[in-house]
Design a protein around this motif. Structure first.
Motif, short mmCIF file in Angstrom:
data_model
loop_
_atom_site.label_atom_id
_atom_site.label_comp_id
_atom_site.label_asym_id
_atom_site.label_seq_id
_atom_site.Cartn_x
_atom_site.Cartn_y
_atom_site.Cartn_z
N LYS A 1 -11.63 10.12 12.06
CA LYS A 1 -11.39 9.52 10.75
C LYS A 1 -9.90 9.26 10.59
O LYS A 1 -9.08 10.17 10.67
CB LYS A 1 -11.90 10.44 9.65
CG LYS A 1 -11.89 9.81 8.30
CD LYS A 1 -12.63 10.65 7.29
CE LYS A 1 -12.69 9.90 5.98
NZ LYS A 1 -13.58 10.50 5.03
N TYR B 1 -24.25 4.86 16.35
CA TYR B 1 -24.35 5.92 15.35
C TYR B 1 -25.58 6.80 15.55
O TYR B 1 -25.53 8.00 15.26
CB TYR B 1 -24.28 5.34 13.93
CG TYR B 1 -22.85 5.03 13.56
CD1 TYR B 1 -21.98 6.05 13.18
CD2 TYR B 1 -22.35 3.74 13.64
CE1 TYR B 1 -20.67 5.79 12.86
CE2 TYR B 1 -21.01 3.47 13.33
CZ TYR B 1 -20.18 4.50 12.94
OH TYR B 1 -18.87 4.25 12.64
N LYS C 1 -11.26 0.47 17.94
CA LYS C 1 -12.16 0.24 16.82
C LYS C 1 -13.57 -0.02 17.34
O LYS C 1 -13.82 -0.16 18.53
CB LYS C 1 -11.65 -0.92 15.97
CG LYS C 1 -10.27 -0.67 15.36
CD LYS C 1 -10.24 0.51 14.43
CE LYS C 1 -10.73 0.08 13.07
NZ LYS C 1 -10.74 1.14 12.08
N GLN C 2 -14.49 -0.11 16.40
CA GLN C 2 -15.91 -0.25 16.72
C GLN C 2 -16.22 -1.46 17.60
O GLN C 2 -17.04 -1.37 18.51
CB GLN C 2 -16.70 -0.32 15.42
CG GLN C 2 -18.19 -0.36 15.62
CD GLN C 2 -18.88 -0.54 14.30
OE1 GLN C 2 -18.84 -1.62 13.74
NE2 GLN C 2 -19.48 0.52 13.80
N PRO D 1 -9.76 6.91 4.42
CA PRO D 1 -10.98 6.99 3.64
C PRO D 1 -12.07 6.00 4.07
O PRO D 1 -13.25 6.27 3.92
CB PRO D 1 -10.55 6.72 2.21
CG PRO D 1 -9.12 6.37 2.25
CD PRO D 1 -8.59 6.60 3.62
N LYS D 2 -11.67 4.87 4.61
CA LYS D 2 -12.65 3.86 5.03
C LYS D 2 -12.39 3.35 6.44
O LYS D 2 -12.73 2.22 6.77
CB LYS D 2 -12.63 2.68 4.06
CG LYS D 2 -13.08 3.02 2.67
CD LYS D 2 -13.09 1.81 1.79
CE LYS D 2 -13.55 2.14 0.39
NZ LYS D 2 -13.60 0.95 -0.45
N SER D 3 -11.79 4.18 7.28
CA SER D 3 -11.41 3.73 8.61
C SER D 3 -11.66 4.81 9.65
O SER D 3 -11.24 5.96 9.48
CB SER D 3 -9.93 3.34 8.62
OG SER D 3 -9.53 2.92 9.89
N VAL D 4 -12.36 4.44 10.72
CA VAL D 4 -12.56 5.34 11.85
C VAL D 4 -12.21 4.60 13.13
O VAL D 4 -12.20 3.37 13.18
CB VAL D 4 -14.02 5.87 11.94
CG1 VAL D 4 -14.38 6.70 10.73
CG2 VAL D 4 -15.01 4.74 12.17
N THR E 1 0.82 -1.21 0.00
CA THR E 1 0.00 0.00 0.00
C THR E 1 0.85 1.26 0.00
O THR E 1 0.32 2.34 -0.06
CB THR E 1 -0.92 0.02 1.24
OG1 THR E 1 -0.10 -0.05 2.40
CG2 THR E 1 -1.90 -1.12 1.20
#
Length: 86
Positions: A57, A44, A28-29, A60-63, A5
């Motif tokens: 954030k 949420y 993480k969640q 782009p696809k990770s919180v 990456t």
């Protein structure tokens, strides 16, 4: 075939030092659900209502959430439930 990456021209991101004496830890969640026992949709909903800490954030696809904020939220719920001052 292995997928990388990072390309040769990319520089590592600069990381700012924590502003408090206690280091911040991202969770993480799944860990948030474990700490709170709330479902993903309820987490949420509460974020949208402004009653739960918002995630940070990371990409782009990770919180992720700041663990101390989630734990403080949990402690406030305990205090509220027992009629204690938060």
């Amino acid at each position: 075939m292995a997928r990388t990456t990072r390309t040769a021209h990319q520089q590592p991101e600069q990381v700012a030092a924590p502003t408090s004496t206690q280091p911040r830890r991202f969770i993480k969640q799944a860990a948030v659900r474990g700490h709170t026992t709330l479902s993903t949709s309820e987490i949420y909903r509460r974020i949208a209502a402004g009653t739960f800490p918002a995630p940070i954030k990371l990409g782009p696809k990770s919180v992720a959430w700041i663990e101390s904020e989630v734990l403080a939220w949990c402690e406030a719920r305990i205090a509220e439930s027992r009629g204690e001052a938060a």
